[in-house]
Design a protein around this motif. Structure first.
Motif, PDB file in Angstrom:
ATOM      1  N   LEU A  70     -10.685   0.064  -6.341  1.00 32.63           N
ATOM      2  CA  LEU A  70      -9.841   1.183  -5.978  1.00 32.63           C
ATOM      3  C   LEU A  70     -10.529   1.942  -4.856  1.00 32.63           C
ATOM      4  O   LEU A  70     -11.642   2.432  -5.038  1.00 32.63           O
ATOM      5  CB  LEU A  70      -9.643   2.097  -7.198  1.00 32.63           C
ATOM      6  CG  LEU A  70      -8.595   3.192  -7.013  1.00 32.63           C
ATOM      7  CD1 LEU A  70      -7.205   2.583  -6.850  1.00 32.63           C
ATOM      8  CD2 LEU A  70      -8.612   4.147  -8.206  1.00 32.63           C
ATOM      9  N   LEU A 112       5.985   9.079 -13.783  1.00 29.34           N
ATOM     10  CA  LEU A 112       5.654   8.693 -12.412  1.00 29.34           C
ATOM     11  C   LEU A 112       6.846   8.034 -11.739  1.00 29.34           C
ATOM     12  O   LEU A 112       7.146   8.265 -10.583  1.00 29.34           O
ATOM     13  CB  LEU A 112       4.456   7.736 -12.412  1.00 29.34           C
ATOM     14  CG  LEU A 112       3.123   8.366 -12.845  1.00 29.34           C
ATOM     15  CD1 LEU A 112       2.061   7.309 -13.006  1.00 29.34           C
ATOM     16  CD2 LEU A 112       2.687   9.424 -11.856  1.00 29.34           C
ATOM     17  N   GLU A 138     -11.244   4.844  -3.131  1.00 33.49           N
ATOM     18  CA  GLU A 138     -11.120   6.292  -3.297  1.00 33.49           C
ATOM     19  C   GLU A 138     -11.653   7.061  -2.100  1.00 33.49           C
ATOM     20  O   GLU A 138     -11.794   8.274  -2.149  1.00 33.49           O
ATOM     21  CB  GLU A 138     -11.819   6.730  -4.599  1.00 33.49           C
ATOM     22  CG  GLU A 138     -11.161   6.090  -5.813  1.00 33.49           C
ATOM     23  CD  GLU A 138     -11.568   6.711  -7.128  1.00 33.49           C
ATOM     24  OE1 GLU A 138     -11.113   7.834  -7.418  1.00 33.49           O
ATOM     25  OE2 GLU A 138     -12.325   6.057  -7.872  1.00 33.49           O
ATOM     26  N   ILE A 151       4.281  15.455  -5.624  1.00 29.90           N
ATOM     27  CA  ILE A 151       3.745  16.145  -6.794  1.00 29.90           C
ATOM     28  C   ILE A 151       2.356  16.659  -6.488  1.00 29.90           C
ATOM     29  O   ILE A 151       1.509  15.929  -5.984  1.00 29.90           O
ATOM     30  CB  ILE A 151       3.697  15.183  -7.997  1.00 29.90           C
ATOM     31  CG1 ILE A 151       5.122  14.725  -8.315  1.00 29.90           C
ATOM     32  CG2 ILE A 151       3.066  15.865  -9.200  1.00 29.90           C
ATOM     33  CD1 ILE A 151       5.201  13.779  -9.470  1.00 29.90           C
ATOM     34  N   LYS A 158       0.821  -1.218   0.000  1.00 28.85           N
ATOM     35  CA  LYS A 158       0.000   0.000   0.000  1.00 28.85           C
ATOM     36  C   LYS A 158       0.851   1.263   0.000  1.00 28.85           C
ATOM     37  O   LYS A 158       0.422   2.302  -0.468  1.00 28.85           O
ATOM     38  CB  LYS A 158      -0.947   0.004   1.208  1.00 28.85           C
ATOM     39  CG  LYS A 158      -1.997  -1.090   1.189  1.00 28.85           C
ATOM     40  CD  LYS A 158      -3.078  -0.816   0.167  1.00 28.85           C
ATOM     41  CE  LYS A 158      -4.108  -1.905   0.084  1.00 28.85           C
ATOM     42  NZ  LYS A 158      -5.085  -1.905   1.154  1.00 28.85           N
ATOM     43  N   GLU A 159       2.052   1.140   0.536  1.00 30.63           N
ATOM     44  CA  GLU A 159       2.908   2.327   0.568  1.00 30.63           C
ATOM     45  C   GLU A 159       3.401   2.688  -0.827  1.00 30.63           C
ATOM     46  O   GLU A 159       3.712   3.837  -1.106  1.00 30.63           O
ATOM     47  CB  GLU A 159       4.085   2.109   1.508  1.00 30.63           C
ATOM     48  CG  GLU A 159       3.643   2.042   2.945  1.00 30.63           C
ATOM     49  CD  GLU A 159       4.802   1.856   3.909  1.00 30.63           C
ATOM     50  OE1 GLU A 159       5.940   2.233   3.547  1.00 30.63           O
ATOM     51  OE2 GLU A 159       4.572   1.321   4.996  1.00 30.63           O
ATOM     52  N   ILE A 190       0.283   3.508  -6.308  1.00 35.07           N
ATOM     53  CA  ILE A 190       0.009   4.900  -6.667  1.00 35.07           C
ATOM     54  C   ILE A 190      -1.474   5.125  -6.947  1.00 35.07           C
ATOM     55  O   ILE A 190      -1.894   6.226  -7.313  1.00 35.07           O
ATOM     56  CB  ILE A 190       0.866   5.361  -7.873  1.00 35.07           C
ATOM     57  CG1 ILE A 190       0.549   4.501  -9.113  1.00 35.07           C
ATOM     58  CG2 ILE A 190       2.352   5.294  -7.532  1.00 35.07           C
ATOM     59  CD1 ILE A 190       1.173   5.036 -10.388  1.00 35.07           C
ATOM     60  N   GLY A 191      -2.232   4.075  -6.810  1.00 37.37           N
ATOM     61  CA  GLY A 191      -3.684   4.236  -6.965  1.00 37.37           C
ATOM     62  C   GLY A 191      -4.126   4.502  -8.381  1.00 37.37           C
ATOM     63  O   GLY A 191      -5.140   5.155  -8.614  1.00 37.37           O
ATOM     64  N   CYS A 192      -3.388   3.964  -9.356  1.00 42.65           N
ATOM     65  CA  CYS A 192      -3.727   4.259 -10.751  1.00 42.65           C
ATOM     66  C   CYS A 192      -4.886   3.405 -11.243  1.00 42.65           C
ATOM     67  O   CYS A 192      -5.535   3.749 -12.231  1.00 42.65           O
ATOM     68  CB  CYS A 192      -2.513   4.062 -11.646  1.00 42.65           C
ATOM     69  SG  CYS A 192      -2.078   2.331 -11.917  1.00 42.65           S
ATOM     70  N   VAL A 211      -1.179  17.611  -7.541  1.00 43.27           N
ATOM     71  CA  VAL A 211      -2.118  17.359  -8.637  1.00 43.27           C
ATOM     72  C   VAL A 211      -3.328  18.242  -8.419  1.00 43.27           C
ATOM     73  O   VAL A 211      -3.891  18.268  -7.336  1.00 43.27           O
ATOM     74  CB  VAL A 211      -2.531  15.877  -8.651  1.00 43.27           C
ATOM     75  CG1 VAL A 211      -3.503  15.631  -9.788  1.00 43.27           C
ATOM     76  CG2 VAL A 211      -1.312  14.992  -8.782  1.00 43.27           C
ATOM     77  N   ALA A 219      -4.799   0.404 -12.617  1.00 42.94           N
ATOM     78  CA  ALA A 219      -4.515  -0.500 -13.744  1.00 42.94           C
ATOM     79  C   ALA A 219      -4.855  -1.948 -13.364  1.00 42.94           C
ATOM     80  O   ALA A 219      -5.478  -2.684 -14.123  1.00 42.94           O
ATOM     81  CB  ALA A 219      -3.050  -0.391 -14.155  1.00 42.94           C
ATOM     82  N   GLU A 243      -8.547  -2.764 -13.372  1.00 36.40           N
ATOM     83  CA  GLU A 243      -9.091  -3.015 -14.706  1.00 36.40           C
ATOM     84  C   GLU A 243      -8.614  -4.337 -15.288  1.00 36.40           C
ATOM     85  O   GLU A 243      -9.303  -4.960 -16.087  1.00 36.40           O
ATOM     86  CB  GLU A 243      -8.664  -1.892 -15.655  1.00 36.40           C
ATOM     87  CG  GLU A 243      -9.527  -0.657 -15.532  1.00 36.40           C
ATOM     88  CD  GLU A 243      -9.055   0.436 -16.488  1.00 36.40           C
ATOM     89  OE1 GLU A 243      -8.758   0.115 -17.658  1.00 36.40           O
ATOM     90  OE2 GLU A 243      -8.974   1.588 -16.039  1.00 36.40           O
ATOM     91  N   ASP A 261      -7.459   9.337   1.549  1.00 40.44           N
ATOM     92  CA  ASP A 261      -6.846  10.577   1.086  1.00 40.44           C
ATOM     93  C   ASP A 261      -6.039  10.304  -0.182  1.00 40.44           C
ATOM     94  O   ASP A 261      -6.034  11.085  -1.116  1.00 40.44           O
ATOM     95  CB  ASP A 261      -5.917  11.150   2.161  1.00 40.44           C
ATOM     96  CG  ASP A 261      -6.721  11.698   3.324  1.00 40.44           C
ATOM     97  OD1 ASP A 261      -7.945  11.886   3.142  1.00 40.44           O
ATOM     98  OD2 ASP A 261      -6.145  11.921   4.403  1.00 40.44           O
ATOM     99  N   GLU A 262      -5.346   9.169  -0.150  1.00 35.44           N
ATOM    100  CA  GLU A 262      -4.610   8.746  -1.344  1.00 35.44           C
ATOM    101  C   GLU A 262      -5.199   7.425  -1.788  1.00 35.44           C
ATOM    102  O   GLU A 262      -4.975   6.412  -1.145  1.00 35.44           O
ATOM    103  CB  GLU A 262      -3.141   8.531  -1.006  1.00 35.44           C
ATOM    104  CG  GLU A 262      -2.426   9.787  -0.617  1.00 35.44           C
ATOM    105  CD  GLU A 262      -1.021   9.475  -0.142  1.00 35.44           C
ATOM    106  OE1 GLU A 262      -0.489   8.406  -0.514  1.00 35.44           O
ATOM    107  OE2 GLU A 262      -0.491  10.282   0.620  1.00 35.44           O
ATOM    108  N   PRO A 263      -5.963   7.405  -2.845  1.00 37.53           N
ATOM    109  CA  PRO A 263      -6.597   6.160  -3.277  1.00 37.53           C
ATOM    110  C   PRO A 263      -5.597   5.021  -3.458  1.00 37.53           C
ATOM    111  O   PRO A 263      -4.468   5.244  -3.903  1.00 37.53           O
ATOM    112  CB  PRO A 263      -7.246   6.556  -4.613  1.00 37.53           C
ATOM    113  CG  PRO A 263      -7.508   8.006  -4.461  1.00 37.53           C
ATOM    114  CD  PRO A 263      -6.355   8.543  -3.676  1.00 37.53           C
TER     115      PRO A 263
END
Lengths: 767, 253
Positions: B131, B240, B133, B250, B111-112, B115-117, B252, B119, B122, B136-138
């Motif tokens: 995911l 990334l 969401e 970063i 989990k650390e 990046i919660g993308c 966003v 992929a 899917e 705070d950080e998905p």
């Protein structure tokens, strides 16, 4: 937007930001790539690991599975089964797992409420406990003095309701303990086994040994949809060991799927099938002659009276094939006496004939010699516990009413309480005497008792109505005062003993302090006793009476907790057929019940056909969603999420004839014109064309249950026509019929199955 | 060699949903549409060539032999030392944010480093991931075979609560385990001709029930192949990765 798409879109921004090196501030509530996993930083073990454990007893339903609650930082995080429990071990069902969300439900009744609008309108003022109890005490006293003690009625269910029952008893009414459990559910089966075997083989519990059965017969029992953990476990254990299964049900239920023989019977004809089987078993000498001679009375009377029930007759009545019925009874007979003829449970189906149907099941069990046999009907093993004197309340001098609401029902006698239908009628009409005050605890009467429209009318006629509730269901909505009850996770109840196949003693105890202003029911009853100047309920706190009850078992709360919260005892469930003695007067099983004959009721069951659906209608049948209890769990965050609404099961041929598709939203309309809320259709070949099934308990009409409100349809609000069982006064639940309304258009249910002339058709009353 | 696996016996399962709820309770899975590590789907009553069936799909992550979710993870591989909680043996592997743990075969998520993308969400043809969401950080989330519990001597929460004892859990390569015996006795993997990625949840049941299960829930779409893996995306991943290497935060918008 999906996160990945979002990231893609943000790539340009990322690039710019990275290049500029300005990433110091947190966006999106936290640095996108920063490690912030809570467990790593707090050093706590993940999930429920490392939690403080408190043993207790579940009350997500009434089955009372022993549990262990896991508490972290004063917060309940998880509930599991008590590993020391001989019945469920570490297991709890979906509801048991979700007790956490009953405790923390934001829609709980948080403090005492007083109605300020019209009854049922849902306008409330927050008041203090003292004011609430003063108001209740004042009204109880006033109504009692004005109309007499019997004008007080108490609808109750479950452990939390027991303390307040003492108050009603002490005030001198006989209308306490009007358990919906008895009068809407197990009454008929309890009476039939009580009269046949001398004890309640099926009441709250079923004393049967499915785990060791070589064959099991289920008539309208939906084990697995109806989830009581130890019961399900015994059933699955039996099947896993190879037990054959025969299921009789108009709907292809979860157990039907596991059946070796499934009989999709015409609703309302179960007794015809059972009596035919009894006749077949006698005629073909498939019964246990030795057992019957030694242990049964009334065989000849039975033999004579079932002679007329033949397979070919039953085939027409029940809409089943002769061969299937014959194969089923031969299969069952092969495994006698290690055979579970399941006694059934909810049995308030048709009013007339309900006792007879379960009597027939009891007789079949007796003919096969299953009583006391492995896999058959078992005997209770009493577990010793004391009775605390300090829980009693002295009865005020009270005159008995001249007419009792129990008078018309000769076999209600061994049980407390009056038929709920009689109470509602007396409230509406003032006959035979007025009822002017209702107390309610542990039951949502509007989603439990047939014809809620009458119930609401009756409530309007009351001088006063109060309830103790955890959630603001329909009953609370209609009350004058609502008391915030402590959940099972916040309170003690009495010592609990289980006298089934693996006996044990255990205790419900608080896991956390009561939330908000919720109070345990013992405290409430004690305060009320004081305000009413009643003598009794003298224990200071729950621990006092519990320790008193435990003393006789050689235990205390502390010592019981040291033992893991549960003590088990050896069971004595089986009996040898040569020394069998059942607790009837003669010690013999009554194949023909002469007590029934004495009251002009049939001593041997007869087939009384339940009227067939009127033209254009299907019979409304119902059952349980496995993740829900009554109407009480539909607002639970997790359970609602799992099963938010019910579906109307419609036969696929019927659906195609009237242009219904799976997933269509429709309204159900009953024969009296009462309409349901919107409900989605489930089109399936797994239900007969003459029946429509919905799960019980949905379609809440209380806007205070924010999740459950108006989700699905309520079966109860479609049950407006009912009959009362002549033995004990239970109200029938399968005597109503529905058709479908889609997009404002009424769709009549086509009749795809012929109704034989022996079955009368239901006549719709023109009002 | 080790591979933890689960056998689900539909002959025992009564469809009570306890497994799904115990999992939600144990892991505080938020109540949001599609958020679950463990689920029960009901099928039927429906006709099959073997007769009418009304059965259940109590599903979870399959901890596949060839986890396509791991393949698509864009996170930069790093060296990580794994320890076998049974023997104490260690092994160094280069892994992405999601990986197949070498001693249990459990597919896990760091989990650390996630990046919660989404992929992996899917990519999974069983839709076993979601995911989260609400954070705070998905982060991606899914069943871990209760790795956190089994590594501390406990059993998975769903197995512990299963009222019908329909879930059998253990090491497939331990010839004494019930899982081994059931799998070698014919328990089936839920897969199709098109999707065969080695799921480690196996199924036992009547032919009619397995028929319905496979008809409705055997994956037939090679979902991982449509996860955007094009050059453009590699470019994005490159950025990334660069950001990760520098440890840059970063912003966003």
């Amino acid at each position: 937007m999906k996160r990945r798409e979002f990231l893609k879109l943000s790539t340009a921004t990322c690039m710019a930001m990275a290049a500029l090196g300005t990433g110091g501030k947190q966006g999106l509530g936290g640095g996108l790539f920063s490690p912030t996993m809570a467990d790593a930083s707090t050093g706590q073990l993940p999930g429920s690991l490392g939690a403080k454990e408190v043993t207790s007893v579940c009350e997500m339903c009434f089955w009372r599975c022993p549990i262990v609650a896991k508490v972290k930082n004063g917060k309940l995080v998880k509930i599991e089964g008590n590993p020391k429990s001989p019945v469920n071990g570490t297991r709890v069902c979906a509801r048991g797992n979700s007790g956490v969300q009953l405790l923390y439900d934001p829609d709980r009744v948080k403090y005492p409420l007083k109605r300020v609008g019209a009854r049922g309108e849902g306008k409330w003022a927050k008041i203090s406990w003292d004011e609430a109890l003063d108001e209740i005490a004042f009204n109880m006293d006033k109504v009692r003095k004005k109309y007499g003690p019997s004008s007080l009625a108490y609808f109750d269910h479950g452990a939390s309701a027991e303390f307040l029952r003492e108050i009603f008893k002490a005030l001198g009414t006989e209308n306490y303990s009007n358990e919906p459990a008895f009068f809407q559910c197990v009454g008929p089966v309890a009476v039939s086994y009580m009269s046949t075997m001398g004890y309640i083989v099926s009441g709250t519990r079923q004393y049967i040994d499915m785990a060791n059965a070589k064959a099991i017969l289920l008539v309208g029992s939906h084990i697995g949809e109806n989830v009581h953990v130890s019961h399900v476990r015994e059933y699955v254990e039996g099947l896993a060991k190879g037990a054959k299964l025969v299921v009789v049900d108009p709907r292809f239920s979860a157990p039907a799927n596991k059946a070796d023989i499934y009989l999709p019977i015409r609703p309302g004809t179960d007794t015809a099938l059972l009596l035919t089987w009894i006749n077949y078993v006698i005629e073909h000498n498939l019964y246990d002659k030795d057992f019957v001679e030694k242990n049964c009375e009334g065989f000849e009377r039975l033999r004579q009276s079932v002679k007329k029930y033949t397979l070919s007759w039953a085939a027409r009545i029940c809409d089943l094939k002769v061969d299937d019925m014959e194969q089923a009874i031969l299969l069952l007979a092969r495994y006698r006496p290690n055979l579970t003829i399941h006694p059934g449970r909810h049995s308030a189906w048709y009013g007339n004939g309900d006792v007879g149907r379960h009597q027939a099941l009891a007789i079949l069990g007796a003919l096969f010699g299953t009583v006391g046999a492995k896999g058959g009907i078992i005997f209770q093993t009493p577990v010793v516990k004391g009775h605390a004197e300090c829980l009693k309340c002295e009865k005020l001098p009270s005159e008995e009413p001249e007419t009792s609401l129990r008078d018309n029902y000769p076999f209600v006698e061994p049980f407390p309480g009056s038929p709920t239908a009689a109470i509602i009628k007396a409230t509406l009409t003032g006959e035979p005497y007025p009822i002017k005050l209702w107390g309610i605890n542990g039951v949502n009467i509007l989603q439990t008792i047939p014809n809620p429209y009458d119930t609401m009318k009756a409530i309007k006629k009351l001088d006063f109505i109060f309830c103790e509730e955890m959630l603001m269901g329909e009953t609370a909505l209609w009350s004058d005062i609502v008391l915030p009850g402590a959940t099972y996770l916040e309170r003690y109840d009495g010592v609990y003993v289980y006298d089934g196949i693996t006996p044990y003693l255990t205790l419900r105890q608080p896991v956390v302090e009561p939330m908000f202003e919720a109070k345990p029911p013992f405290w409430t009853a004690k305060q009320l006793a004081k305000k009413l100047k009643l003598k009794g309920l003298s224990c200071e706190k729950e621990e006092d009476f519990i320790n008193e009850e435990l003393k006789e078992a050689g235990l205390s709360i502390a010592s019981l907790n040291k033992k893991g919260g549960i003590v088990t005892y050896p069971g004595k469930p089986y009996r040898d057929k040569d020394s069998l003695k059942v607790p009837t007067e003669s010690g013999k099983i009554q194949l023909s019940v002469s007590d029934f004959a004495d009251e002009d009721l049939p001593p041997v069951p007869e087939f009384i056909p339940a009227p067939a659906p009127p033209e254009g209608f299907a019979r409304l049948i119902y059952g349980r969603a496995p993740v829900h209890t009554f109407s009480r769990t539909m607002n639970n965050l997790w359970l609602h999420n799992e099963w938010p609404e019910n579906h109307a099961w419609v036969n696929d041929e019927v659906a195609s004839k009237i242009g219904l598709k799976d997933g269509d939203t429709v309204i159900l309309e009953n024969q009296n014109g009462y309409r349901s809320l919107g409900i989605k259709v489930k089109v399936t070949p797994g239900i007969r064309p003459d029946a429509i099934y919905i799960d019980h308990g949905f379609g809440s009409r209380s806007p205070f249950l924010k999740r459950a409100y108006k989700r699905g349809a309520s079966d109860q609000f479609l049950i407006t026509h009912y009959k009362n069982d002549p033995f004990m006064g239970a109200s029938s639940h399968r005597t109503d019929f529905v058709r479908i309304i889609k997009d404002g258009k009424t769709l009549n249910i086509p009749e795809l199955v012929c109704v034989p002339p022996e079955i009368p058709r239901f006549q719709i009353e023109q009002s | 060699m080790s591979q933890y696996a689960m056998v689900i016996d539909l002959n025992r399962c009564v469809g009570c949903h306890a497994c799904a709820l115990a999992c939600r309770a144990e892991w505080h899975v938020p109540v949001q549409p599609g958020y679950r590590r463990n689920w029960v789907k009901r099928m039927g009553p429906e006709m099959t060539p073997e007769g009418m069936s009304y059965t259940f799909y109590p599903g979870l992550c399959n901890h596949c032999d060839h986890p396509v979710c791991v393949e698509v993870c864009p996170a930069d591989p790093v060296d990580k030392v794994f320890k076998d909680f049974r023997t104490g043996k260690t092994k160094k592997m280069t892994v992405k944010a999601t990986y197949k743990e070498p001693f249990t075969g459990a597919v896990l998520i760091d989990k650390e480093r996630c990046i919660g993308c989404g992929a992996c969400v899917e990519a999974c043809p069983y839709h076993a991931r979601y995911l989260d969401e609400t954070l705070d950080e998905p982060k991606a989330d899914k069943c871990t075979f209760c790795y956190e519990r089994i590594s501390r001597g406990e059993i998975p929460a769903c197995v512990k609560t299963c009222i019908a004892d329909a879930r059998i859990f253990g090491d497939l390569y331990d010839s004494n385990s019930r899982v081994h015996k059931l799998v070698h006795g014919g328990a089936k993997r839920l897969q199709s001709k098109v999707v065969q990625i080695g799921p480690n949840v196996y199924w036992v049941g009547k032919p009619k029930d397995l028929n319905l299960l496979f008809k409705h829930y055997a994956p037939r779409e090679r979902t991982w192949e449509t996860v955007d893996n094009g050059i453009e995306d590699l470019g994005r991943r490159g950025i990334l990765k660069a950001a990760l290497r520098k440890g840059t935060r970063i912003k966003v918008l």
